[in-house]
Design an enzyme around this catalytic site. Structure first.
Site, short mmCIF file in Angstrom:
data_model
loop_
_atom_site.label_atom_id
_atom_site.label_comp_id
_atom_site.label_asym_id
_atom_site.label_seq_id
_atom_site.Cartn_x
_atom_site.Cartn_y
_atom_site.Cartn_z
CE1 TYR A 154 4.01 -33.43 -29.14
CE2 TYR A 154 6.37 -33.09 -29.02
CZ TYR A 154 5.20 -33.13 -29.76
OH TYR A 154 5.23 -32.90 -31.12
CE LYS A 158 3.97 -35.72 -32.28
NZ LYS A 158 3.11 -35.87 -33.47
#
Ligand code: NDP
Ligand code: 8X3
Length: 252
Positions: A154, A158
């Site tokens: 994750y 980002k």
């Protein structure tokens, strides 16, 4: 003439709050998501309060063809411009050490948070180029600035959003298109429920013991960026609640 904002992931959370706030400011809305019932619920709530034109588009940002067809289907007589694109659709799935990661979860995060953002951007940029203006705003994260334990994939997606935000701004410089990122810290939405696959207790416990951001706080920041004078572009902004310093340090 009213301005138009296209928001991906408008069926919930930050996208939903941003749709409400921009409607209140008189923007026309193009709202997208996969869950048709949830999106129509959001649209009904907005239409009960504001006299704005709203176009729902149901598609999965992971599917390049669906994205292209949906964007091409926008009726230009009703929505002659796309002034703001909010690349918001995104998710985390799971949280654990790299060797225990689930390959499907990795693929979904990468396909949604990176490839989906790219597909939507590529489909919308020609309209903004022909207008000679536009504003692309990405929802990044504090997880795109600093990595945290067990956040690996994750956080990587980002960080990629942060890199794309920087590089798109360079590529689109000749066309008068602004490119910005809003990087929130912990914000109470469906995010943790999705991450922990419907485990409500675990999702709720993420926000126990402190007051997190709400999606309206993030929406206000997005509106601030979108309403700046034409010659001003905030490149990126990171916002957290008072109890959070960055993706690692959170005081409960
Ligand atoms: P929510 O889960 O409440 O909202 C996510 C939205 O993304 C939903 O509308 C969902 O719609 C949409 N979405 C997810 N996958 C897809 C897909 N494949 N295709 C189309 N739409 C999709 O979470 P948030 O509002 O918190 O998340 C919004 C963004 O904010 C995400 O990018 C997230 O990473 C980021 N973020 C969130 C933080 C937080 O703490 N909440 C902090 C920092 C960043 P549907 O399921 O109907 O398709
Ligand atoms: C969402 C915030 O801290 O859960 O991007 O990664 S965090």
């Amino acid at each position: 003439m009213s301005k138009t904002i296209l928001i991906t992931g408008a069926s919930s959370g930050i996208g939903r709050s941003t749709a409400h706030l921009f409607a209140a400011k008189g923007y026309q809305l193009i709202l997208t998501a996969r869950r048709e019932d949830k999106l129509h619920q959001v649209i009904a709530e907005i239409q009960a309060r504001y006299p704005v034109d709203i176009l729902p588009l149901i598609f999965d940002v992971q599917d390049a063809r669906q994205v292209q067809e949906a964007i091409q289907s926008i009726p230009t007589e009703r929505f002659p411009t796309i002034d703001v694109l909010l690349n918001n659709a995104g998710l985390a799935l799971g949280m654990g050490p790299i060797d225990q990661g689930d390959l499907n979860d990795w693929d979904t995060m990468i396909d949604t948070n990176i490839k989906g953002l790219l597909y939507v951007t590529k489909a919308v940029v020609p309209t903004m180029k022909s207008q000679g203006y536009g504003h692309i705003i990405q929802i990044g994260s504090t997880a795109g600035k600093v990595v945290y334990q067990n956040g690996n994939v994750y956080c990587a997606t980002k960080h990629a959003v942060d890199a794309l935000n920087q590089s798109m701004r360079i590529d689109l410089l000749p066309y008068g298109i602004k490119v910005s990122a809003v990087n929130p810290g912990a914000c109470e939405t469906e995010f943790s429920l999705v991450r922990f696959k419907g485990d409500e207790n675990r999702a709720k416990s993420v926000y126990d013991g402190f007051q997190p951001l709400g999606p309206d706080d993030v929406a206000q920041t997005i509106l601030y960026l979108a309403e700046l004078p034409a010659h001003v572009c905030i490149n990126d902004v990171t916002l957290t609640c008072l109890d959070q310093a960055n993706a690692i340090y959170l005081q409960k």
